[in-house]
Design a protein around this motif. Sequence first.
Motif, PDB file in Angstrom:
ATOM      1  N   LEU A 214      -0.774   1.803  -0.928  1.00  0.00           N
ATOM      2  CA  LEU A 214       0.527   2.042  -1.552  1.00  0.00           C
ATOM      3  C   LEU A 214       0.362   2.774  -2.879  1.00  0.00           C
ATOM      4  CD1 LEU A 214       3.631   1.401  -1.452  1.00  0.00           C
ATOM      5  CD2 LEU A 214       3.096  -0.626  -2.828  1.00  0.00           C
TER       6      LEU A 214
ATOM      7  N   THR B 163       8.500  -4.245  -2.125  1.00  0.00           N
ATOM      8  CA  THR B 163       7.835  -3.448  -1.093  1.00  0.00           C
ATOM      9  C   THR B 163       6.646  -4.231  -0.537  1.00  0.00           C
ATOM     10  OG1 THR B 163       8.434  -1.383  -2.173  1.00  0.00           O
ATOM     11  CG2 THR B 163       6.637  -1.283  -0.578  1.00  0.00           C
TER      12      THR B 163
ATOM     13  N   GLU C 210       3.213  -4.617   1.248  1.00  0.00           N
ATOM     14  CA  GLU C 210       2.009  -3.804   1.385  1.00  0.00           C
ATOM     15  C   GLU C 210       1.155  -4.316   2.541  1.00  0.00           C
ATOM     16  OE1 GLU C 210      -0.109  -2.960  -2.350  1.00  0.00           O
ATOM     17  OE2 GLU C 210       1.397  -4.220  -3.332  1.00  0.00           O
TER      18      GLU C 210
ATOM     19  N   HIS D  52      12.807  -6.317   8.230  1.00  0.00           N
ATOM     20  CA  HIS D  52      11.766  -6.085   7.229  1.00  0.00           C
ATOM     21  C   HIS D  52      10.436  -5.746   7.916  1.00  0.00           C
ATOM     22  CE1 HIS D  52       9.313  -9.858   7.404  1.00  0.00           C
ATOM     23  NE2 HIS D  52      10.423 -10.353   7.912  1.00  0.00           N
TER      24      HIS D  52
ATOM     25  N   CYS E 242       5.833  -3.263  -6.330  1.00  0.00           N
ATOM     26  CA  CYS E 242       6.822  -2.193  -6.197  1.00  0.00           C
ATOM     27  C   CYS E 242       8.132  -2.697  -5.602  1.00  0.00           C
ATOM     28  CB  CYS E 242       6.268  -1.065  -5.321  1.00  0.00           C
ATOM     29  SG  CYS E 242       5.073  -0.007  -6.148  1.00  0.00           S
TER      30      CYS E 242
ATOM     31  N   CYS F 206       5.732   4.040  -6.376  1.00  0.00           N
ATOM     32  CA  CYS F 206       6.369   3.111  -5.433  1.00  0.00           C
ATOM     33  C   CYS F 206       6.975   3.828  -4.232  1.00  0.00           C
ATOM     34  CB  CYS F 206       7.433   2.269  -6.146  1.00  0.00           C
ATOM     35  SG  CYS F 206       6.721   1.060  -7.292  1.00  0.00           S
ATOM     36  N   ASN F 207       6.179   4.705  -3.631  1.00  0.00           N
ATOM     37  CA  ASN F 207       6.608   5.345  -2.394  1.00  0.00           C
ATOM     38  C   ASN F 207       5.522   5.182  -1.349  1.00  0.00           C
ATOM     39  OD1 ASN F 207       4.607   7.314  -2.970  1.00  0.00           O
ATOM     40  ND2 ASN F 207       6.083   8.519  -4.146  1.00  0.00           N
TER      41      ASN F 207
ATOM     42  N   ASP G 243       4.405  -8.799   0.021  1.00  0.00           N
ATOM     43  CA  ASP G 243       4.888  -8.236  -1.236  1.00  0.00           C
ATOM     44  C   ASP G 243       4.108  -8.879  -2.379  1.00  0.00           C
ATOM     45  OD1 ASP G 243       6.210  -7.266  -3.427  1.00  0.00           O
ATOM     46  OD2 ASP G 243       8.081  -8.347  -3.056  1.00  0.00           O
TER      47      ASP G 243
END
Length: 885
Positions: free
Chosen positions: A748, A722, A724, A406, A719, A753-754, A715
């Motif tokens: 972000l 995801t 950040e 991660h 998202c 959410c990319n 996180d």
Amino acid sequence: MRNLKLLPALIGATLVIAIILYVAFYFIFLDLFVDLWWYESLKLEAYFWLRLLYKFFLSGGVTLAFFAIFFFHFWVASRYLGLNPPDEVLSTLDQRRRFQRFADTFMNGSATVYTPISLILAIFIAIPFYNQWETTLLYFFGSDSGVTESVYGKDVSFYMLSYPTYMLIQQELLTTASLIFCMVGILYWLEHVFIPDQSSEFPLGAKVHLTTLIGFVVAFVVWGFMLDRFTLLYTDKHEPVFYGPGFVELRYQLPLIWLEIVTFVATAITAGLFIFSEKHRVKAPFLISLTLFLCVAGLPKIQFIPDLIQKYIVNPNPVKTNKSLIQYNIDATMNAYDLKNIKTVDMTIKLNATKDIETWSTQKHFENLPVWDREFIIDGYKQLQEIRPYYKIMSVDEDRYFILDHTRQVNLAAREVNISKLPPEAQNWENAHLRYTHGYGAVVTPAAQDADNPLIWYLRDLNMHSDVGFSVKHPDIYYGQEKFDYAIVPNKLNVVGIAGSSDPGIAEAYHGEGGVPIPSLFRKALFSFYFKDEKIFFSTNISTQSKVKIRRNITERINTLTPFLHLDKDPYLVITKDRFYWIQDAYTLSNRYPVSKPADDDFLEGKQNFNYIRNSVKVVVDAFDGGVDFYISDPSDAIIQAYSNAYPGLFKNLEEMPAELKQHLRYPRDLYYLQMKVYAKYHQQTPELFYEQAETWQFANVRGQPVLPYYQTMDFGNCNDTEEFVLINPMTPVNRGNLSMIGVAGTLDKSNCNLDYKPGITVYKFGKDVQVNGPAQVEALINQDPEISAQFTLWGQAGSVVEMGRMIILPMGNTVLYVQPIYLASTKNKIPELTRVIVSIGNVVVMDKTLWSAFNRLKQIYIQHAADSDGTETPKAIMNQEIIK
């Protein structure tokens, strides 16, 4: 004999020519050649020539234009309009010839004088354009921003791009017209006095010419008055209440400017009629208009009138009279500092944190909290990883990398070259420029780590050892933050063992693309002159394959290429599979955004005066080859769009940035600090609240120092798991210790959410009904705990210094989490050790060796308290002495 007399003159002329050629070569052509070769090595030669062309085209064009203006008026005045002989003087051929002979002699003589005078005056007038040619460039290539200011209804780009050029042009044209009027008047007078047989009356052409020049002076003065209206937008007379024009400026001073225009034009017209009406001259209209103009022009000097307005109209009704103007200031400042799109979340704080603790205790990767501060860990880096006396770690950066399943936040630093700690005899020319030419490798450690354990290394040592997959093909660092001197590589020296590894690949010669080639003796000679160092020319270790690396400090490098960009104080290192890169945030600034409050002087080391800022460019510098790429990160900025139009090909779209670099873009810390400093006051977005200042914030303080924004990877539930990489900034009410808000700035794209770069700020705002501890109050709880205080005292008696690191403050559901790392540093070697972590929620503090164990103990305290009470109060601070031991 005659030749001998001419010999000293010939020698003198030869010496003068030689000196001129030497100066021209050394100060003009040598720099020009080296700069050109340097730009070519960066594949930016087209930009080099374009920039040079703009500079000399604008400077030369302005000089030529003003020379033509001066010369034309002098020529017309001496050639055609200044002759006025009586008819009887021209009655015979001899008289006509005699008059013409005198006139031609005077005109030819005057032409000899006014030609160089025109050139000198043109250069004098054009000097401000030489110094501000880039400002003028923005005028030609600028376009509308789409944002309109509220006072005069103009696009804000007019003020930032056009207004400075208009002011410059108006001042120079007014000066030019005034000079021409005076000098042409003198020329006419000289013609009238020195040319014989002139009529007693000035010629009609001369009067028309002088009147036309007066008309130009009048027009430029009126233009100046028109431009003066805009200066009202930048008044600071109402500070610290608000910035910009108030009731007095727009209801008193602005009408006065219009009256000045009207009375000045009336004075000019009546003066012209008086001059030309020889038979029916009437002084009254001229005197009346002149008197009115002088009275109106003198009114701004009389301070008691605006003081009376302020005292009897504004002060009794401050918000009512200035309401719309305060709103203009709020809106303009929020726009200028890019604060319009802040998302505000009203956060309800619950005294019983049990539910939040249970929810967040299952949070994935919750342990990824940066308990290692870069300010503390740098001492450990220096002691343990500089390794050789010719390497130096300048600073520690923060970033995030995908490591062990991660995204993890890390601290990292480049190992740059610096030979200042070598023995004095080793600090010679060959070592400095041919041997110790570059740094090598980097170090990486996790920002999150358990206490009382050895420091974990993700990347370390000169063999670039990594247990987590870091691998860099070209770990050499030729360009960085150090104040590098020039280096010449590759060369004929057999450099072995500099990197301190048995790996033969490390001793390979430089094989990159960066640097200026030295293919001939001619270039060796030129570089010897350029660096004032003859060793370059006579060194046999420099080959035709060698390249000179200059401007290796990344700040100097970028400033040389784009002096119009203003650089963030903290460039940061990025590690890729191939090599290292530096990413530098760059800003466009302006001090002409209408009605926007100027920034304080603690941004960018206080060197700039501005009231508008955009992080419009991300600059990427190749640490191996020195390549520089500019990417536009804020295309809405009118200033960077003007530069992009002026220099096609220099700036790239952010979409063109390689993905492995793009994923390391971040919100700049300095920019966020500045924005929050402004937002602390301007978040009160109605005139009434703004005037009251009851909710003004300040940076949270602890131990007498403000808590500055810090990076956190987590996180936040925006998202789909995801994580950040964001900046956290806590703020408190002015002169109070409890928290008012926590600001979070990230990049972000939360809508899609990319990993697309979409910077934004979210403010978690607390209500006034429940008190939320600030960092100073949490630290007070820590210091008041007897067991923690006793442990600190015990550590301090063992030859160590107890240091409290930066407190981490996070919004967590309906409560706030505080994490305080504790370090021990030896008084001898200063290598810090993370020894404990203190976690606090509400008024409960728990100290332990790991974040998870401290958090779980905190969870048990709250669960137990919830079972023993109705949960309406927070439990008392509890400390387990066994854990401390």
